[in-house]
Design a protein around this motif. Sequence first.
Motif, PDB file in Angstrom:
ATOM      1  N   LEU A 115      -1.422   2.056  -2.830  1.00 11.70           N
ATOM      2  CA  LEU A 115      -1.364   0.869  -3.660  1.00 11.70           C
ATOM      3  C   LEU A 115      -1.127   1.246  -5.120  1.00 11.70           C
ATOM      4  N   GLY A 116      -1.879   2.199  -5.604  1.00 14.98           N
ATOM      5  CA  GLY A 116      -1.718   2.638  -6.990  1.00 14.98           C
ATOM      6  C   GLY A 116      -0.313   3.147  -7.268  1.00 14.98           C
ATOM      7  N   MET A 117       0.229   3.902  -6.322  1.00 14.87           N
ATOM      8  CA  MET A 117       1.575   4.429  -6.496  1.00 14.87           C
ATOM      9  C   MET A 117       2.605   3.289  -6.503  1.00 14.87           C
ATOM     10  N   ARG A 118       2.433   2.314  -5.613  1.00 16.32           N
ATOM     11  CA  ARG A 118       3.349   1.171  -5.581  1.00 16.32           C
ATOM     12  C   ARG A 118       3.323   0.420  -6.901  1.00 16.32           C
ATOM     13  N   GLN A 119       2.136   0.207  -7.432  1.00 17.84           N
ATOM     14  CA  GLN A 119       2.026  -0.494  -8.704  1.00 17.84           C
ATOM     15  C   GLN A 119       2.691   0.294  -9.822  1.00 17.84           C
ATOM     16  N   GLU A 120       2.500   1.605  -9.800  1.00 14.75           N
ATOM     17  CA  GLU A 120       3.069   2.452 -10.843  1.00 14.75           C
ATOM     18  C   GLU A 120       4.596   2.466 -10.763  1.00 14.75           C
ATOM     19  N   VAL A 121       5.127   2.593  -9.568  1.00 19.32           N
ATOM     20  CA  VAL A 121       6.574   2.703  -9.388  1.00 19.32           C
ATOM     21  C   VAL A 121       7.267   1.341  -9.480  1.00 19.32           C
ATOM     22  N   LEU A 122       6.702   0.325  -8.830  1.00 17.68           N
ATOM     23  CA  LEU A 122       7.371  -0.972  -8.726  1.00 17.68           C
ATOM     24  C   LEU A 122       6.959  -1.961  -9.807  1.00 17.68           C
ATOM     25  N   GLY A 123       5.818  -1.728 -10.407  1.00 17.96           N
ATOM     26  CA  GLY A 123       5.288  -2.661 -11.396  1.00 17.96           C
ATOM     27  C   GLY A 123       4.214  -3.536 -10.767  1.00 17.96           C
ATOM     28  N   GLU A 124       3.282  -3.961 -11.600  1.00 14.87           N
ATOM     29  CA  GLU A 124       2.118  -4.679 -11.068  1.00 14.87           C
ATOM     30  C   GLU A 124       2.440  -6.076 -10.563  1.00 14.87           C
ATOM     31  N   TRP A 125       3.605  -6.654 -10.913  1.00 18.08           N
ATOM     32  CA  TRP A 125       3.958  -8.004 -10.481  1.00 18.08           C
ATOM     33  C   TRP A 125       5.007  -8.000  -9.366  1.00 18.08           C
ATOM     34  N   ASN A 126       5.227  -6.869  -8.743  1.00 21.55           N
ATOM     35  CA  ASN A 126       6.200  -6.765  -7.662  1.00 21.55           C
ATOM     36  C   ASN A 126       5.628  -7.350  -6.369  1.00 21.55           C
ATOM     37  N   THR A 127       6.466  -8.052  -5.615  1.00 27.21           N
ATOM     38  CA  THR A 127       5.979  -8.681  -4.379  1.00 27.21           C
ATOM     39  C   THR A 127       5.583  -7.653  -3.319  1.00 27.21           C
ATOM     40  N   ASP A 128       6.156  -6.463  -3.351  1.00 30.49           N
ATOM     41  CA  ASP A 128       5.712  -5.428  -2.410  1.00 30.49           C
ATOM     42  C   ASP A 128       4.264  -5.019  -2.697  1.00 30.49           C
ATOM     43  N   VAL A 129       3.874  -5.054  -3.951  1.00 29.78           N
ATOM     44  CA  VAL A 129       2.479  -4.787  -4.323  1.00 29.78           C
ATOM     45  C   VAL A 129       1.589  -5.874  -3.738  1.00 29.78           C
ATOM     46  N   SER A 130       2.059  -7.134  -3.787  1.00 30.82           N
ATOM     47  CA  SER A 130       1.259  -8.233  -3.230  1.00 30.82           C
ATOM     48  C   SER A 130       1.069  -8.063  -1.727  1.00 30.82           C
ATOM     49  N   VAL A 131       2.079  -7.544  -1.032  1.00 33.71           N
ATOM     50  CA  VAL A 131       1.956  -7.299   0.412  1.00 33.71           C
ATOM     51  C   VAL A 131       0.884  -6.253   0.667  1.00 33.71           C
ATOM     52  N   SER A 132       0.902  -5.179  -0.108  1.00 29.47           N
ATOM     53  CA  SER A 132      -0.121  -4.132   0.053  1.00 29.47           C
ATOM     54  C   SER A 132      -1.516  -4.669  -0.233  1.00 29.47           C
ATOM     55  N   LEU A 133      -1.645  -5.453  -1.303  1.00 28.11           N
ATOM     56  CA  LEU A 133      -2.940  -6.052  -1.625  1.00 28.11           C
ATOM     57  C   LEU A 133      -3.420  -6.962  -0.505  1.00 28.11           C
ATOM     58  N   ASN A 134      -2.516  -7.786   0.012  1.00 33.20           N
ATOM     59  CA  ASN A 134      -2.861  -8.702   1.094  1.00 33.20           C
ATOM     60  C   ASN A 134      -3.298  -7.945   2.347  1.00 33.20           C
ATOM     61  N   ASN A 135      -2.555  -6.892   2.692  1.00 39.11           N
ATOM     62  CA  ASN A 135      -2.898  -6.109   3.882  1.00 39.11           C
ATOM     63  C   ASN A 135      -4.251  -5.417   3.734  1.00 39.11           C
ATOM     64  N   LEU A 136      -4.522  -4.894   2.564  1.00 36.59           N
ATOM     65  CA  LEU A 136      -5.821  -4.264   2.308  1.00 36.59           C
ATOM     66  C   LEU A 136      -6.941  -5.303   2.378  1.00 36.59           C
ATOM     67  N   ALA A 137      -6.677  -6.492   1.842  1.00 36.61           N
ATOM     68  CA  ALA A 137      -7.672  -7.568   1.894  1.00 36.61           C
ATOM     69  C   ALA A 137      -7.951  -7.982   3.340  1.00 36.61           C
ATOM     70  N   ILE A 138      -6.910  -8.068   4.152  1.00 35.11           N
ATOM     71  CA  ILE A 138      -7.097  -8.415   5.573  1.00 35.11           C
ATOM     72  C   ILE A 138      -8.012  -7.398   6.245  1.00 35.11           C
ATOM     73  N   LEU A 139      -7.779  -6.135   5.971  1.00 40.40           N
ATOM     74  CA  LEU A 139      -8.620  -5.083   6.557  1.00 40.40           C
ATOM     75  C   LEU A 139     -10.077  -5.245   6.124  1.00 40.40           C
ATOM     76  N   HIS A 140     -10.298  -5.466   4.832  1.00 39.13           N
ATOM     77  CA  HIS A 140     -11.668  -5.677   4.354  1.00 39.13           C
ATOM     78  C   HIS A 140     -12.299  -6.911   5.009  1.00 39.13           C
ATOM     79  N   ARG A 141     -11.521  -7.988   5.130  1.00 41.02           N
ATOM     80  CA  ARG A 141     -12.068  -9.205   5.741  1.00 41.02           C
ATOM     81  C   ARG A 141     -12.448  -8.952   7.202  1.00 41.02           C
ATOM     82  N   ARG A 142     -11.603  -8.244   7.922  1.00 44.55           N
ATOM     83  CA  ARG A 142     -11.909  -7.947   9.330  1.00 44.55           C
ATOM     84  C   ARG A 142     -13.139  -7.069   9.482  1.00 44.55           C
ATOM     85  N   LEU A 143     -13.398  -6.264   8.477  1.00 49.13           N
ATOM     86  CA  LEU A 143     -14.594  -5.419   8.481  1.00 49.13           C
ATOM     87  C   LEU A 143     -15.826  -6.157   7.982  1.00 49.13           C
ATOM     88  N   GLY A 144     -15.624  -7.395   7.557  1.00 46.86           N
ATOM     89  CA  GLY A 144     -16.738  -8.177   7.041  1.00 46.86           C
ATOM     90  C   GLY A 144     -17.042  -7.919   5.574  1.00 46.86           C
TER      91      GLY A 144
END
Length: 132
Positions: free
Chosen positions: A1-30
């Motif tokens: 995630l950090g690398m994506r933000q650094e390379v693509l920029g913090e407002w890139n939609t690919d960064v949002s996909v990574s954030l969303n996927n990480l959030a899904i994992l956290h939600r599934r873990l409770g």
Amino acid sequence: LGMRQEVLGEWNTDVSVSLNNLAILHRRLGNYKQALPLYERSLAIRQRSLGETHVAVAVSLNNLGQCYRHMGEPLKALPMHEQALKIFEQALGANHPNVTAALNNLVSLLEQLGRYDEALPLYERRLAVDTD
């Protein structure tokens, strides 16, 4: 995630996909408190980059609403699910599977809130989609 933000920029939609996927994992873990800011950031990126009515924004609203619901905050979840449904219907049409899923989430939430009079017509709409 950090690398994506650094390379693509913090407002890139690919960064949002990574954030969303990480959030899904956290939600599934409770881990709802860890998931929440990730969902919020993903939503903010999508709204800014894609516009308020993009389907990806609806997905983020739905996911954020589900997180609030699991955290025991259904009143915070309600406007998110309502807006997600509205976007899905406008963008995809009434018979799309994402609309059906959004209807299911909203009906379930309204039932949880004891708002059965509001849930019933949505449930009937959802059933009508299944029979088409």
